[in-house]
Design a protein around this motif. Structure first.
Motif, PDB file in Angstrom:
ATOM      1  N   LEU A   1       0.746  -1.336  -0.006  1.00  0.00           N
ATOM      2  CA  LEU A   1      -0.042  -0.025   0.236  1.00  0.00           C
ATOM      3  C   LEU A   1       0.840   1.145  -0.053  1.00  0.00           C
ATOM      4  CD1 LEU A   1      -3.246   0.852   1.494  1.00  0.00           C
ATOM      5  CD2 LEU A   1      -1.393   2.123   2.230  1.00  0.00           C
ATOM      6  N   VAL A   2       1.689   1.191   0.703  1.00  0.00           N
ATOM      7  CA  VAL A   2       2.884   2.593   1.072  1.00  0.00           C
ATOM      8  C   VAL A   2       3.630   2.638  -0.553  1.00  0.00           C
ATOM      9  CG1 VAL A   2       4.589   3.440   2.278  1.00  0.00           C
ATOM     10  CG2 VAL A   2       2.881   2.640   3.517  1.00  0.00           C
TER      11      VAL A   2
ATOM     12  N   HIS B   1       5.340   6.968  -8.374  1.00  0.00           N
ATOM     13  CA  HIS B   1       5.317   8.077  -9.304  1.00  0.00           C
ATOM     14  C   HIS B   1       5.131   7.317 -10.591  1.00  0.00           C
ATOM     15  CE1 HIS B   1       5.541  11.366  -6.884  1.00  0.00           C
ATOM     16  NE2 HIS B   1       6.781  10.976  -6.215  1.00  0.00           N
ATOM     17  N   ASP B   2       5.061   5.959 -10.762  1.00  0.00           N
ATOM     18  CA  ASP B   2       5.312   5.294 -11.719  1.00  0.00           C
ATOM     19  C   ASP B   2       3.709   5.226 -12.212  1.00  0.00           C
ATOM     20  OD1 ASP B   2       4.914   3.076 -13.858  1.00  0.00           O
ATOM     21  OD2 ASP B   2       6.303   1.683 -12.846  1.00  0.00           O
TER      22      ASP B   2
ATOM     23  N   ASP C   1       1.898   2.960 -13.900  1.00  0.00           N
ATOM     24  CA  ASP C   1       1.403   1.364 -13.864  1.00  0.00           C
ATOM     25  C   ASP C   1       1.408   1.126 -12.356  1.00  0.00           C
ATOM     26  OD1 ASP C   1       1.545   1.503 -16.511  1.00  0.00           O
ATOM     27  OD2 ASP C   1       3.525   0.580 -16.522  1.00  0.00           O
ATOM     28  N   LEU C   2       1.986   1.531 -11.423  1.00  0.00           N
ATOM     29  CA  LEU C   2       2.028   1.165 -10.094  1.00  0.00           C
ATOM     30  C   LEU C   2       1.302   2.036  -9.225  1.00  0.00           C
ATOM     31  CD1 LEU C   2       5.652   0.110  -9.362  1.00  0.00           C
ATOM     32  CD2 LEU C   2       3.573  -1.301  -9.822  1.00  0.00           C
ATOM     33  N   MET C   3       1.156   3.535  -9.281  1.00  0.00           N
ATOM     34  CA  MET C   3       0.751   4.408  -8.406  1.00  0.00           C
ATOM     35  C   MET C   3      -0.899   4.202  -8.043  1.00  0.00           C
ATOM     36  SD  MET C   3       0.899   8.052 -10.734  1.00  0.00           S
ATOM     37  CE  MET C   3       0.223   8.905  -9.590  1.00  0.00           C
ATOM     38  N   MET C   4      -1.013   4.516  -7.015  1.00  0.00           N
ATOM     39  CA  MET C   4      -2.731   4.251  -6.343  1.00  0.00           C
ATOM     40  C   MET C   4      -2.923   5.648  -5.916  1.00  0.00           C
ATOM     41  SD  MET C   4      -4.120   1.526  -7.101  1.00  0.00           S
ATOM     42  CE  MET C   4      -3.342   0.284  -8.052  1.00  0.00           C
ATOM     43  N   PRO C   5      -4.208   6.259  -5.922  1.00  0.00           N
ATOM     44  CA  PRO C   5      -5.177   5.576  -6.761  1.00  0.00           C
ATOM     45  C   PRO C   5      -4.987   5.827  -8.116  1.00  0.00           C
ATOM     46  CG  PRO C   5      -5.888   7.463  -5.461  1.00  0.00           C
ATOM     47  CD  PRO C   5      -4.606   7.154  -5.041  1.00  0.00           C
TER      48      PRO C   5
ATOM     49  N   LEU D   1      -5.794  12.011  -6.370  1.00  0.00           N
ATOM     50  CA  LEU D   1      -4.562  11.676  -5.737  1.00  0.00           C
ATOM     51  C   LEU D   1      -4.422  12.113  -4.421  1.00  0.00           C
ATOM     52  CD1 LEU D   1      -1.997  12.502  -8.853  1.00  0.00           C
ATOM     53  CD2 LEU D   1      -2.964  10.138  -8.105  1.00  0.00           C
ATOM     54  N   LEU D   2      -3.723  11.070  -3.634  1.00  0.00           N
ATOM     55  CA  LEU D   2      -3.657  11.617  -2.351  1.00  0.00           C
ATOM     56  C   LEU D   2      -2.459  12.684  -2.552  1.00  0.00           C
ATOM     57  CD1 LEU D   2      -3.352   7.813  -1.112  1.00  0.00           C
ATOM     58  CD2 LEU D   2      -4.993   9.578  -0.398  1.00  0.00           C
TER      59      LEU D   2
END
Length: 168
Positions: free
Chosen positions: A110-111, A117-118, A120-124, A130-131
């Motif tokens: 999660l962290v 900043h990728d 393909d990986l970043m969430m949400p 964005l958080l």
């Protein structure tokens, strides 16, 4: 001071005056501004409270894809649930990292995802939601503190507060 205002405005004004008078300078400096006003201000010397500090962030930013709604949960093949502690702590992604490892934010997927900043990986994934850095810091700190989940306050047994000591 509020005599010329309708009753409900008078009550709101008096409540704000009381609230501001009871806050310390340190607490007031932590009050969010602008678009962050929906999040809770936290004083850093307090232990984080899941219902007050963490659950609103997860609900606003994560539960759409990782919450209770089976129709929108992602990924479809192996859905992660962040609303249930037992599933959030057990869930392991395809590279073998657990979503949440209590006490170890650097080992928590999660962290890694919320700090990435990728694209393909970043969430949400939703670029509109964005958080911000304070929300990311709260989630990291929550995991450092042990990632304690709590039931909704309505399902918890009431606890009687101690009677405060007074001088007169």
């Amino acid at each position: 001071m509020f005599a010329n205002l309708p009753n409900h405005y008078s009550l709101i004004g008096a409540s704000l005056v009381f609230l501001l008078a009871s806050c310390s300078e340190k607490q007031l400096s932590k009050v969010p501004r602008g678009s962050e006003a929906t999040e809770v201000a936290v004083v850093h010397h307090q232990k984080l409270d899941y219902n007050r500090d963490i659950q609103p962030i997860l609900s606003n930013y994560c539960y759409h894809c990782h919450g209770p709604d089976t129709a929108s949960r992602q990924p479809k093949s192996d859905p992660l649930r962040l609303d249930l502690r037992d599933q959030a702590l057990v869930y392991t992604n395809d590279i073998g990292r657990k979503a949440i490892v209590p006490g170890k934010p650097d080992e928590s997927e999660l962290v890694r995802r919320i700090e990435s900043h990728d694209p393909d990986l970043m969430m949400p994934q939703d670029k509109e939601k964005l958080l911000n850095k304070d929300q990311i810091a709260l989630l990291r700190r929550w995991i450092e503190e042990g990632a304690e989940f709590r039931d909704h306050w309505a399902f918890e047994e009431p606890v009687k507060s101690p009677i405060p000591e007074v001088s007169d």
